[in-house]
Design a protein around this motif. Structure first.
Motif, PDB file in Angstrom:
ATOM      1  N   LEU A   1       0.848  -1.198   0.000  1.00 27.65           N
ATOM      2  CA  LEU A   1       0.000   0.000   0.000  1.00 27.65           C
ATOM      3  C   LEU A   1       0.880   1.244   0.000  1.00 27.65           C
ATOM      4  O   LEU A   1       1.819   1.347   0.796  1.00 27.65           O
ATOM      5  CB  LEU A   1      -0.902   0.007   1.241  1.00 27.65           C
ATOM      6  N   ILE A   2       0.573   2.152  -0.899  1.00 31.46           N
ATOM      7  CA  ILE A   2       1.214   3.465  -0.922  1.00 31.46           C
ATOM      8  C   ILE A   2       0.161   4.472  -0.487  1.00 31.46           C
ATOM      9  O   ILE A   2      -0.926   4.542  -1.081  1.00 31.46           O
ATOM     10  CB  ILE A   2       1.740   3.824  -2.323  1.00 31.46           C
ATOM     11  N   ILE A   3       0.473   5.239   0.529  1.00 30.47           N
ATOM     12  CA  ILE A   3      -0.494   6.193   1.059  1.00 30.47           C
ATOM     13  C   ILE A   3       0.242   7.475   1.429  1.00 30.47           C
ATOM     14  O   ILE A   3       1.444   7.453   1.701  1.00 30.47           O
ATOM     15  CB  ILE A   3      -1.227   5.601   2.284  1.00 30.47           C
ATOM     16  N   SER A   4      -0.449   8.595   1.409  1.00 26.60           N
ATOM     17  CA  SER A   4       0.214   9.854   1.765  1.00 26.60           C
ATOM     18  C   SER A   4      -0.576  10.569   2.854  1.00 26.60           C
ATOM     19  O   SER A   4      -1.791  10.394   2.983  1.00 26.60           O
ATOM     20  CB  SER A   4       0.365  10.765   0.543  1.00 26.60           C
ATOM     21  N   ILE A   5       0.147  11.351   3.639  1.00 23.17           N
ATOM     22  CA  ILE A   5      -0.457  12.181   4.676  1.00 23.17           C
ATOM     23  C   ILE A   5      -0.141  13.629   4.344  1.00 23.17           C
ATOM     24  O   ILE A   5       1.032  14.017   4.273  1.00 23.17           O
ATOM     25  CB  ILE A   5       0.076  11.827   6.066  1.00 23.17           C
ATOM     26  N   ASN A   6      -1.168  14.408   4.104  1.00 22.99           N
ATOM     27  CA  ASN A   6      -1.006  15.829   3.813  1.00 22.99           C
ATOM     28  C   ASN A   6      -1.193  16.620   5.099  1.00 22.99           C
ATOM     29  O   ASN A   6      -2.094  16.334   5.883  1.00 22.99           O
ATOM     30  CB  ASN A   6      -2.038  16.266   2.764  1.00 22.99           C
ATOM     31  N   VAL A   7      -0.337  17.632   5.328  1.00 24.33           N
ATOM     32  CA  VAL A   7      -0.381  18.379   6.586  1.00 24.33           C
ATOM     33  C   VAL A   7      -0.791  19.832   6.387  1.00 24.33           C
ATOM     34  O   VAL A   7      -0.550  20.671   7.251  1.00 24.33           O
ATOM     35  CB  VAL A   7       0.977  18.302   7.322  1.00 24.33           C
ATOM     36  N   ASP A   8      -1.426  20.150   5.254  1.00 18.66           N
ATOM     37  CA  ASP A   8      -1.974  21.496   5.080  1.00 18.66           C
ATOM     38  C   ASP A   8      -3.068  21.749   6.103  1.00 18.66           C
ATOM     39  O   ASP A   8      -3.836  20.834   6.455  1.00 18.66           O
ATOM     40  CB  ASP A   8      -2.562  21.652   3.676  1.00 18.66           C
ATOM     41  N   SER A   9      -3.173  22.992   6.582  1.00 13.34           N
ATOM     42  CA  SER A   9      -4.252  23.329   7.505  1.00 13.34           C
ATOM     43  C   SER A   9      -5.595  23.347   6.799  1.00 13.34           C
ATOM     44  O   SER A   9      -6.645  23.216   7.426  1.00 13.34           O
ATOM     45  CB  SER A   9      -3.982  24.690   8.163  1.00 13.34           C
ATOM     46  N   ASP A  10      -5.589  23.518   5.481  1.00 12.81           N
ATOM     47  CA  ASP A  10      -6.817  23.551   4.687  1.00 12.81           C
ATOM     48  C   ASP A  10      -6.797  22.355   3.733  1.00 12.81           C
ATOM     49  O   ASP A  10      -6.049  22.332   2.754  1.00 12.81           O
ATOM     50  CB  ASP A  10      -6.900  24.863   3.906  1.00 12.81           C
ATOM     51  N   ALA A  11      -7.641  21.361   4.015  1.00 11.47           N
ATOM     52  CA  ALA A  11      -7.664  20.153   3.191  1.00 11.47           C
ATOM     53  C   ALA A  11      -8.069  20.445   1.756  1.00 11.47           C
ATOM     54  O   ALA A  11      -7.721  19.693   0.837  1.00 11.47           O
ATOM     55  CB  ALA A  11      -8.613  19.117   3.802  1.00 11.47           C
ATOM     56  N   GLU A  12      -8.785  21.544   1.535  1.00  9.80           N
ATOM     57  CA  GLU A  12      -9.249  21.858   0.183  1.00  9.80           C
ATOM     58  C   GLU A  12      -8.073  22.163  -0.739  1.00  9.80           C
ATOM     59  O   GLU A  12      -8.119  21.878  -1.939  1.00  9.80           O
ATOM     60  CB  GLU A  12     -10.214  23.041   0.211  1.00  9.80           C
ATOM     61  N   LEU A  13      -6.999  22.735  -0.199  1.00  5.78           N
ATOM     62  CA  LEU A  13      -5.799  22.990  -1.010  1.00  5.78           C
ATOM     63  C   LEU A  13      -5.236  21.672  -1.531  1.00  5.78           C
ATOM     64  O   LEU A  13      -4.865  21.555  -2.702  1.00  5.78           O
ATOM     65  CB  LEU A  13      -4.746  23.721  -0.178  1.00  5.78           C
ATOM     66  N   ALA A  14      -5.157  20.684  -0.653  1.00  2.00           N
ATOM     67  CA  ALA A  14      -4.648  19.374  -1.062  1.00  2.00           C
ATOM     68  C   ALA A  14      -5.577  18.724  -2.081  1.00  2.00           C
ATOM     69  O   ALA A  14      -5.120  18.142  -3.070  1.00  2.00           O
ATOM     70  CB  ALA A  14      -4.503  18.476   0.166  1.00  2.00           C
ATOM     71  N   ARG A  15      -6.885  18.844  -1.859  1.00  6.50           N
ATOM     72  CA  ARG A  15      -7.848  18.240  -2.776  1.00  6.50           C
ATOM     73  C   ARG A  15      -7.704  18.816  -4.191  1.00  6.50           C
ATOM     74  O   ARG A  15      -7.661  18.095  -5.181  1.00  6.50           O
ATOM     75  CB  ARG A  15      -9.273  18.468  -2.258  1.00  6.50           C
ATOM     76  N   ARG A  16      -7.603  20.140  -4.277  1.00  7.94           N
ATOM     77  CA  ARG A  16      -7.455  20.794  -5.587  1.00  7.94           C
ATOM     78  C   ARG A  16      -6.168  20.343  -6.267  1.00  7.94           C
ATOM     79  O   ARG A  16      -6.153  20.041  -7.465  1.00  7.94           O
ATOM     80  CB  ARG A  16      -7.453  22.313  -5.412  1.00  7.94           C
ATOM     81  N   PHE A  17      -5.083  20.315  -5.481  1.00  4.59           N
ATOM     82  CA  PHE A  17      -3.787  19.961  -6.054  1.00  4.59           C
ATOM     83  C   PHE A  17      -3.799  18.524  -6.582  1.00  4.59           C
ATOM     84  O   PHE A  17      -3.329  18.256  -7.698  1.00  4.59           O
ATOM     85  CB  PHE A  17      -2.692  20.134  -4.996  1.00  4.59           C
ATOM     86  N   VAL A  18      -4.322  17.603  -5.798  1.00  9.26           N
ATOM     87  CA  VAL A  18      -4.346  16.194  -6.197  1.00  9.26           C
ATOM     88  C   VAL A  18      -5.197  16.004  -7.455  1.00  9.26           C
ATOM     89  O   VAL A  18      -4.823  15.253  -8.366  1.00  9.26           O
ATOM     90  CB  VAL A  18      -4.877  15.331  -5.031  1.00  9.26           C
ATOM     91  N   LEU A  19      -6.333  16.691  -7.521  1.00  7.93           N
ATOM     92  CA  LEU A  19      -7.192  16.582  -8.703  1.00  7.93           C
ATOM     93  C   LEU A  19      -6.497  17.136  -9.946  1.00  7.93           C
ATOM     94  O   LEU A  19      -6.535  16.533 -11.026  1.00  7.93           O
ATOM     95  CB  LEU A  19      -8.508  17.320  -8.464  1.00  7.93           C
ATOM     96  N   GLU A  20      -5.844  18.296  -9.789  1.00  4.84           N
ATOM     97  CA  GLU A  20      -5.170  18.918 -10.931  1.00  4.84           C
ATOM     98  C   GLU A  20      -4.036  18.042 -11.457  1.00  4.84           C
ATOM     99  O   GLU A  20      -3.815  17.966 -12.670  1.00  4.84           O
ATOM    100  CB  GLU A  20      -4.623  20.293 -10.531  1.00  4.84           C
TER     101      GLU A  20
END
Length: 478
Positions: free
Chosen positions: A400-419
């Motif tokens: 399993l490959i998994i990542s942990i994002n530590v941004d205070s705003d999860a929406e930033l990570a969501r946008r980046f991953v989608l893009e």
């Protein structure tokens, strides 16, 4: 919010050291619970700092033991209404965190902000409000750089509007010093002057001020004095440890690390003064410092990664001044079978797709965890290789490959991953990252074995060679 929570935990951990009730030494759970109840009775009516420290220990013990009375205790503490007591403010917030009352905690923080507009909580509320309405215009490096500069400007105005707020000053200086090289020279000099004046509330660091002068090519005549002052400052700070045989080695490494920065910056100074001979001398001194910092096999887990970063900077500087230099340390082979493994406690975290994860989802698999943040350029460069690993193991139930994002705003990570089109699972959870105990910031990669145990050694490197290395490692780990 994640940064605020982390600072809160650090603050409470510090005052908790004052607590004298050794609950952890009581092996019998019933006796421990009774000791906690007795300590609570003794604290009735007390509101001093030592009492707050003891309460922090009590709440932590009750949280760990899942004591059903915890909620009532938190409510009783809340009813004290000690709004001018910063320790009480922090205690109540942590209490709400323990009982999972996030909405109540938010309302309490808002009330603190109204009652104490210059307090840390009010400043944090203003920052969160700004961040909720101001997002990077793109997820590329330029977008995050522009956002960081806009945030510095917001904090400058906040500091000027609330000149009595130490929290506002600290937040502004912290952000401005991290971005000073991108600020106009006039503003950067104002930041330097404010840093020199704010020593009572902000850790005075003459070497940081010298860096501002070097980056903006101003006040150069002050640089050698500031660098010398910075070294003397750290020598004074560690004077007791240096005189103690037990602590001397660790303290001496901290002193040498500051000397390395000072000698490196002094080389920059002589370069700007067009004195190549003096620049070379400073680089050689920096090389001597670096040699003394070479990690030992029994040293801290993160010492090697820190050393390699320092070595890269020194090698580039040596090349600029014409000093022949070779790497002092090359990437080592790790005997992964001998690496220490630590059992992880259970957790509950949700990924960006809405799936909930716990430690049971990892057991029976070898898991590679990547920690990252959208604002981290090395992280963004590394993620395509994390995706390659994910695709390589896709369809295998034992990897399993998994990542942990530590941004205070999860929406930033969501946008980046989608893009970017990444398909590996992403958990936005600073708490989980802290539990895994990443040792050297972001990016960072760690491995979990099939028993749910963390291998404490980071998996260093990046690129296709790193992908191949991780594939072999994950097949090797049992």
């Amino acid at each position: 919010m994640a940064v605020l929570f982390k600072r809160l935990v650090v603050a409470l951990s510090a005052i908790a050291l004052l607590a004298q009730t050794p609950f952890a030494t009581i092996a019998d759970l019933g006796a421990r619970a009774e000791a906690i109840r007795d300590a609570r009775r003794q604290l009735t009516g007390r509101t001093d700092m030592a009492a707050m420290a003891q309460w922090s220990t009590i709440l932590a013990e009750m949280h760990l033991s899942k004591d059903p009375e915890l909620k009532g205790v938190v409510q009783s503490l809340r009813a004290l209404n000690l709004y001018d007591n910063e320790s009480w403010n922090n205690l109540v917030i942590v209490g709400y965190t323990y009982v999972g009352a996030s909405e109540t905690a938010r309302e309490f923080r808002n009330e603190l902000a109204r009652r104490r507009p210059d307090s840390n909580w009010a400043i944090q509320a203003a920052i969160q409000q700004w961040e909720s309405t101001h997002k990077p215009h793109s997820t590329g490096e330029a977008g995050f750089t522009d956002w960081a500069i806009a945030r510095v400007e917001f904090l400058r105005v906040l500091h000027e509007d609330r000149p009595q707020s130490e929290a506002a000053t600290i937040e502004y200086l912290d952000a401005a010093l991290h971005n000073q090289s991108r600020l106009p020279t006039g503003q950067a000099l104002e930041v330097a002057d404010l840093t020199l004046r704010a020593g009572r509330i902000f850790p005075y660091n003459p070497i940081q001020v010298a860096r501002i002068y070097l980056d903006h090519h101003v006040r150069l005549d002050d640089v050698p004095r500031l660098l010398s002052e910075g070294v003397q400052q750290v020598l004074f700070r560690f004077r007791n440890q240096l005189a103690n045989a037990r602590d001397a080695e660790a303290a001496n490494r901290e002193v040498v690390r500051v000397q390395l920065r000072a000698h490196s910056y002094l080389a920059e100074y002589w370069l700007q003064k067009n004195d190549m001979e003096q620049a070379r001398s400073a680089v050689r001194q920096a090389g001597g410092d670096l040699t003394r910092l070479a990690p030992t096999p029994d040293g801290p887990q993160n010492s090697r990664a820190i050393f390699e970063d320092d070595q890269k900077v020194w090698l580039k500087l040596a090349k600029r001044v014409g000093v022949e230099a070779k790497p002092m340390l090359t990437l080592r082979d790790v005997d992964w079978d001998r690496v220490k493994r630590v059992t992880l406690d259970d957790f509950d975290a949700t990924d960006l797709a809405g799936r909930r994860w716990s430690i049971q989802d990892w057991k029976g698999k070898v898991v590679m965890i990547n920690m990252w943040a959208t604002w981290c350029a090395p992280c963004r460069a590394e993620l395509p290789y994390v995706q390659k690993l994910h695709e390589a193991f896709q369809g295998r139930g034992d990897r399993l490959i998994i990542s942990i994002n530590v941004d205070s705003d999860a929406e930033l990570a969501r946008r980046f991953v989608l893009e970017q089109g990444y398909s590996f699972p992403v958990l936005n959870s600073l708490q989980l990252a802290d539990r895994i105990d990443f040792v050297n910031g972001v990016p960072q990669n760690r491995v979990i074995d099939k028993q749910g145990r963390l291998l404490v050694e980071p998996v260093e490197g990046t690129g296709d060679a790193w992908v191949a290395k991780v594939k072999v490692l994950m097949d090797q780990i049992r």
